[in-house]
Structure formats: C-alpha cells, structure tokens
Design an enzyme around this catalytic site. Structure first.
Site, PDB file in Angstrom:
ATOM      1  N   GLY A 461       0.798  -1.216   0.000  1.00  0.00           N
ATOM      2  CA  GLY A 461       0.000   0.000   0.000  1.00  0.00           C
ATOM      3  C   GLY A 461       0.828   1.262   0.000  1.00  0.00           C
ATOM      4  O   GLY A 461       0.291   2.364   0.080  1.00  0.00           O
ATOM      5  N   GLU A 661       7.934   4.471   8.485  1.00  0.00           N
ATOM      6  CA  GLU A 661       7.689   4.344   9.922  1.00  0.00           C
ATOM      7  C   GLU A 661       7.969   5.594  10.731  1.00  0.00           C
ATOM      8  O   GLU A 661       7.433   5.762  11.822  1.00  0.00           O
ATOM      9  CB  GLU A 661       8.519   3.169  10.466  1.00  0.00           C
TER      10      GLU A 661
END
Length: 709
Positions: A461, A661
């Site tokens: 994604g 992240e």
C-alpha cells in the site's frame, strides 16, 4: 509523462490505483477456482494447558465439511524457524487463541459452521498474563530485537544524576497495541504433485517460501509464493504467519486449493502485536538543560512460545548528547500471545517515553522544548561514536516551529482557555534507522522501446511499484510510461521484506544497478535488439547490506495542537504538523501519504488505541475494530507533512532513507506534551481517553471538570 519528468521526486500517481478502486486488484483470498475449498480455524479457549480430546463428529456430519485437522491427524511438519508456525503439531496450548483445529469445507459458511461444531476438551493449567515492573520472573535477555544489546552503559549515570542541578525520575506506560491491517491475514494454497503455489498476504514472499520449504521438506524451487496486492501489514505480515501454513496443510490433505482468511477477532492472538512497555526515565541536566545523565529502562513481556523483546530503549542511544548513559531491557515470559513487529518497533514506544521526559525536563529547567532539544544535539552518534551520514534534526525542529507558529506560544501550562476548552501545543522529535537488505533485479530492453523491470518487492500500500518504476526510468533515462515493473513473485529471485522502512532502498538499489548496467549495454548500440530483448541483472548481496562507517538515521519533528474538553474529558487534535529529514524524497505524492499515514497512526496511539489483557481469561478484551478504536476521519484534521532537503551520499544510489515508519515515531509524545501544556497535568499512561483525562481534571480540582460529574 516525458523523459524530463521522470526525475526522482516527481509526484507520480500510483500505478495500481485504478485496479484498487475498481476492484480488479486481487488479494490473497481472491484467487478462485472451481474446486477451491475454504478453511476456518478453531482457537483454544483456555489460557494455558493441553488438549486431551477433540470431538469432530458433529462437524464432519455437516453438509460440505471435507475434513477436520487436529494435532492427531494433521501432516507432520519440519522444525520451523519460528515456533509460532508449529501449528497442529502437539496438544500443548501456550495461550488462549492458539489454533487447536482446522475445518475445511466446500464453502466459507460451511467451514465456519463446522468450526463451531468442533468440541475440544482441555486439561488446564494456571496462567500468568499480567505484566508488572517488578514481575518476579523478569530477566535481562541476551539481546533485544534486531540483535541490539539488551544493556549499554557509558560512564557513571547514577553518580552524574545524583549531582545534577536538575533531576527527573519518571515512568510511562504504553499498552499492548495491534496492527489490524485493512486486509486480514490470508493465504490460498494449491499443490500440483510436489509443487506448491501460494498466494499470501505477506510483506515478503522470499521469507514465506523459505519457511514453507523448511516445514514441508521441499527445495525452495518447488515453491512459488505470490503477493501481488497486500492490504496493509504494519509489521504483522513481515514474517510468515499460521494461516499460510494451515492453508498449505489443508490443501495437501484434501488435494484441492484451499483458502484461509483469518477472522479479524482472531488476529490479536495469532499474528503478533506490540507488547506493552513500562518505561523508567531518569534525566539529569545542568541549569541550562544540557543533559549530564540519561537512563532509560524498559520492562516488557514475551510469550512462552518464543522470545521477542521490544527494543524500546534503543532510540535513547542515538538521540541526545549525554556524557553518561544507561539503557536496559527486562522481559518476563508470560502465558500471552507472542508479540511481534509493529510499525516502528522499539522507536515508537521508546520515543514516546523519551520525548515526554524531555518535555518534562524543559518545564523543570524553564527552557523552551524546541531549544532544549537543540541544546542537546550530539556531534556524533552517542553510543557508537560514528559520524552521522546526515542528521538534520535541528533543521526539522526549526522549520517545523516556523511553519507551526511556535514563537506565538505562551509557555505557561493552562494559558489557553476558550470556554470549556483548554488549548495547548506540544513538540517531539522523531528518529528511525536506515536499514537496507540485499536482493536481485533484472532489467530488459524490448524491441519496441519499452523496458521490463522485475524485482521481488512487495507493495503493501506504499506505492512501491510506482517508485521502483521511477528509479528505473531515472537510471535508464527513459520516459516513466515506457517502464513496466513486475513484483511480488518468489520466482523472480530473492527480495527482502517490506519492513523496517527498508523496502525502497533495498529493492531500489538492485533495480538501479540492473538498469545502469542495461543503460551501459545500450549505449552506442546501433543494431536492432533481438526479439527477446536485451537483459541485465544485478545482485546486491554484500554491497547493499555492507556495514557502513556512518551512523545512518532519518529524523523528524512533530508539532501538535490540542483542545481538551473539560466537561467530557475528550481530547481533539486540532493541528498536527511534521517535518522530516529522510534523504532524497523519491515521490512527493506517495511520500506525503506515508508521512501522514504514520502520523495518523500515532494519533491513534495517543488518543484511542488501547488493549487490555484479561487476567482471568488470558485474552485481549479488545479483539476487533468495534472495541479497538483506530482513528476515524472525524478524529483526524488535515495533518501537514513537510521535509527538508537532505543530500546524503552514504546511503544507496538514490540517496534515500526509509519513510514508512518515522511518521508514527514521536507523534504520541507531541500530542501528550500538548495535553500537558493545555491542562497542566502530566498524563503518563496511554491512551489519553476521556475517562483518564476527566479523572485527572477532577483530581486536580479544575472547576469546569466538575461539570463532568
């Protein structure tokens, strides 16, 4: 798009976007065939013990049920690299939710009904599922996740702390958190003789193939794993999970293709979660706020199935210049599901605690929180002494402060009141290491002028297809629409996992090398290409993953504004802004999407996401999205994400750092610090739910808070 527009950094649209919005993108559970069967697992209903009997008669009598697999009749597996995958191999029940049977049927509905009809008898044992900082079985492990030392110490942090002008000794609590990707874990398996084909909802096909080969005693070249489309993972799909093993077992047993899609409410017990972490921070500083001592101690838990130690004290080793420092991890093995990777493992909970403590220190010494961080900027990486390949944290803090309007902030807590609302602002830093792995790629020039690039990447994604095409087009000097990319097939060759914010750097390095070689082969070539085209290959083993003399990290700064309702205790984040330094940004559109996605997940960590372990039943009381509350659109204002220009020649051919992240790292601390600024109350346990905030307001005698009684 013309060749001049293929330069890295262009906001190219996702290549798979149309497939996803039109429903033609196929996920692991969507590979249908005329004889496909479906499976449904049976989870253990005791917290610890063993299976003494399984009565499958009622299930087998139901229409459409083909088989019921248990530890007594399931195929025997080889020793797994991950003990979590030793499914249906013994009667042992290490925790509630461990799979004790699998029903295979003609339809999904029949499999589910069959699973409900299986009767399991257990012999139970006493279970311990409660983590405390003083747990008697807590120990210091040999290492934390990632091979990091569990303990590090420099100088005499206790002595320096005792003699410091300013001292802070505080604790923070982060609860268990769950990944909950939009697409639950699923696998479809099919045997043709001794060849196995698997469609897996996984972040890396190479890892799945290697584990299946080990379990089923097959050469890897007899196994094909494909993960064409994956609906999110956030770390929980970073390693092979039980569903792919069970699907392969059921397919072998029935001789038919079998699909197993795990029900969402089963996920917390079998696909990993972020373990709870209990933090103790001791910061010593001089009167100007410069650190003299830093101690970060973490207590967490692991399961009895395997050791997994959240490396939450590790970011303290790289963030600030403290002449004396200690970091420590302790872990207790409990009768709980095995924790595992979740977005920014270590950095996410660790930086929440560290950045909250830095905010407390700023208040203690009367120094602006942005300035305090800048004053403690290290010249080299504190733990290793290595020079940073690049470190633009100060630029992120200053640019973020400018964009946010930080100079207008009244530093006094509870200085912003608008009727029943208390307004506050907060800041926190972010960091994430630069990780990269080896891999192979090929680039083929075709007679018509197009190019085919093949690399075993997985797009979960993030837009990996698009960015890899941009890397290839840039290296080839070709238009972006002339480059076709094939990914997510183990037959392509080894590809590293889509995890650790390492995917683009790892796959991109191989793609760049293959395309650069092909470009050299084409340079000056006058004869036509052969019908099969011209191909160049690359293998970055020993290069991409070579040890660097530099400390390589991405950095960032988060700024948050909150409104705390003194009547209801509700916290609303009214502004959220992040500025990041992540090397060269390869696609402005997908990068911004990744940054704000991480920030949104951090907002959920701060305000809504909570999971509790029931001490009597030994399971998570919040097991689905009805009870585990991720942020909805109404919870999220338009977050702003920016980045500073950062040139770094010590990373990879693209000069990029991972971005998947770092967006979550520090967000919760910025929100928590803003809540303190708004209320004058320091909440040290996440999430900041209305009941906790209202209780705090009442305990501190806020007059408006009394209206909430």
């Amino acid at each position: 798009m013309t060749a001049t527009e293929t330069v890295l950094g262009a906001p190219a649209e996702r290549r798979e976007g149309r497939e996803k919005v039109t429903g033609t993108a196929r996920y692991a559970a969507e590979y249908d065939s005329a004889d496909r069967a479906h499976a449904w697992p049976v989870p253990a209903t005791v917290a610890r013990g063993r299976v003494v009997a399984v009565d499958a008669a009622a299930a087998l009598a139901l229409p459409g049920v083909l088989a019921v697999l248990t530890h007594e009749n399931a195929p025997r597996l080889g020793d797994p690299d991950d003990p979590v995958l030793a499914v249906l191999q013994s009667p042992r029940v290490p925790h509630r939710g461990w799979f004790v049977a699998l029903v295979v049927a003609e339809t999904l509905e029949a499999a589910r009904a069959g699973a409900g009809a299986v009767r399991v008898t257990y012999e139970t044992e006493g279970a311990d599922v409660t983590l405390t900082a003083s747990h008697p079985e807590a120990y210091v492990p040999d290492s934390a996740n990632g091979g990091f030392p569990a303990v590090t110490e420099q100088g005499d942090p206790d002595g320096a702390f005792a003699s410091s002008a300013a001292r802070l000794d505080v604790g923070y609590t982060v609860p268990p958190l769950h990944n909950h990707p939009m697409e639950p874990h699923a696998g479809t398996a099919h045997w043709e003789g001794d060849r196995l084909t698997v469609y897996s909802s996984s972040q890396g096909t190479s890892a799945v193939r290697a584990e299946l080969a080990r379990l089923f005693g097959l050469p890897e070249d007899r196994i094909t794993v494909r993960s064409e489309h994956v609906g999110g993972g956030f770390g929980s799909k970073g390693t092979p999970r039980p569903e792919v093993v069970l699907a392969a077992m059921a397919a072998r047993e029935t001789g038919r293709p079998v699909t197993l899609a795990l029900p969402r409410r089963y996920l917390p017990a079998v696909v990993g979660h972020r373990a709870p972490t209990l933090h103790r921070l001791r910061l010593g500083a001089d009167a100007d706020g410069r650190l003299t001592s830093l101690t970060h101690e973490v207590t967490t838990y692991t399961s009895r199935v395997k050791e997994f130690v959240e490396q939450a004290a590790v970011p303290a080793r790289v963030m600030y210049a403290a002449p004396t420092m200690r970091t420590l991890h302790r872990v207790a093995a409990l009768d709980v599901p095995t924790p595992s990777w979740m977005r920014a493992p270590g950095e996410c909970p660790g930086m929440y605690a560290l950045e909250s403590a830095m905010d407390e220190l700023a208040v203690e010494v009367g120094v602006d929180p942005v300035e305090l961080r800048i004053r403690n900027e290290p010249e080299t990486e504190p733990e290793s002494g290595k020079p940073f390949s690049s470190r633009s944290l100060v630029e992120c803090l200053r640019d973020g402060a400018r964009r946010f309007g930080w100079e207008r902030r009244d530093p006094r807590p509870r200085s912003g009141e608008e009727g029943p609302l208390l307004i506050g602002t907060g800041v926190a830093s972010a960091t994430y290491p630069v990780l990269v792995g080896p891999g192979v790629a090929s680039a083929r020039a075709l007679p018509g002028g197009d190019f085919l690039v093949r690399v075993n990447a997985t797009d979960i994604g993030t837009g990996a297809r698009t960015v890899l095409a941009q890397i290839a087009a840039d290296a080839l000097g070709a238009p972006l629409d002339a480059v076709r990319v094939e990914i997510a097939d183990s037959d392509i060759g080894f590809g590293s996992v889509a995890g650790g914010s390492s995917g683009t750097a790892s796959w991109g390095s191989a793609v760049h090398e293959a395309c650069a070689r092909l470009s050299g082969m084409l340079a000056g070539r006058s004869e036509p290409l052969p019908e099969e085209g011209l191909v160049a290959e690359a293998d970055t083993s020993g290069k991409a993953d070579a040890e660097s003399p530099y400390a390589r990290h991405a950095f960032g700064a988060h700024f948050a504004e909150v409104a705390v309702d003194t009547v209801s205790g509700e916290v609303r984040v009214t502004r959220l802004l992040g500025v990041f330094a992540a090397g060269r940004i390869l696609n402005a559109r997908t990068a911004r999407s990744q940054f704000i996605g991480g920030m949104t997940m951090g907002l959920g960590m701060a305000l809504t996401e909570d999971s509790t372990m029931d001490p009597a039943f030994g399971d998570f009381t919040q097991s689905d999205l009805a009870s585990y509350h991720v942020p909805a659109h109404a919870d999220v204002v338009a977050p702003e994400a920016y980045w500073v220009e950062e040139a770094d020649d010590h990373l990879n051919p693209m000069g990029s750092k991972g971005i998947g992240e770092i967006g979550i790292v520090g967000t919760a601390a910025a929100v928590g610090n803003a809540v303190h600024h708004a209320t004058g109350i320091r909440f040290r346990e996440l999430p900041l739910t209305p009941d906790r905030v209202l209780t705090g307001l009442l305990e501190h005698g806020h007059p408006a808070g009394m209206l909430g009684v």
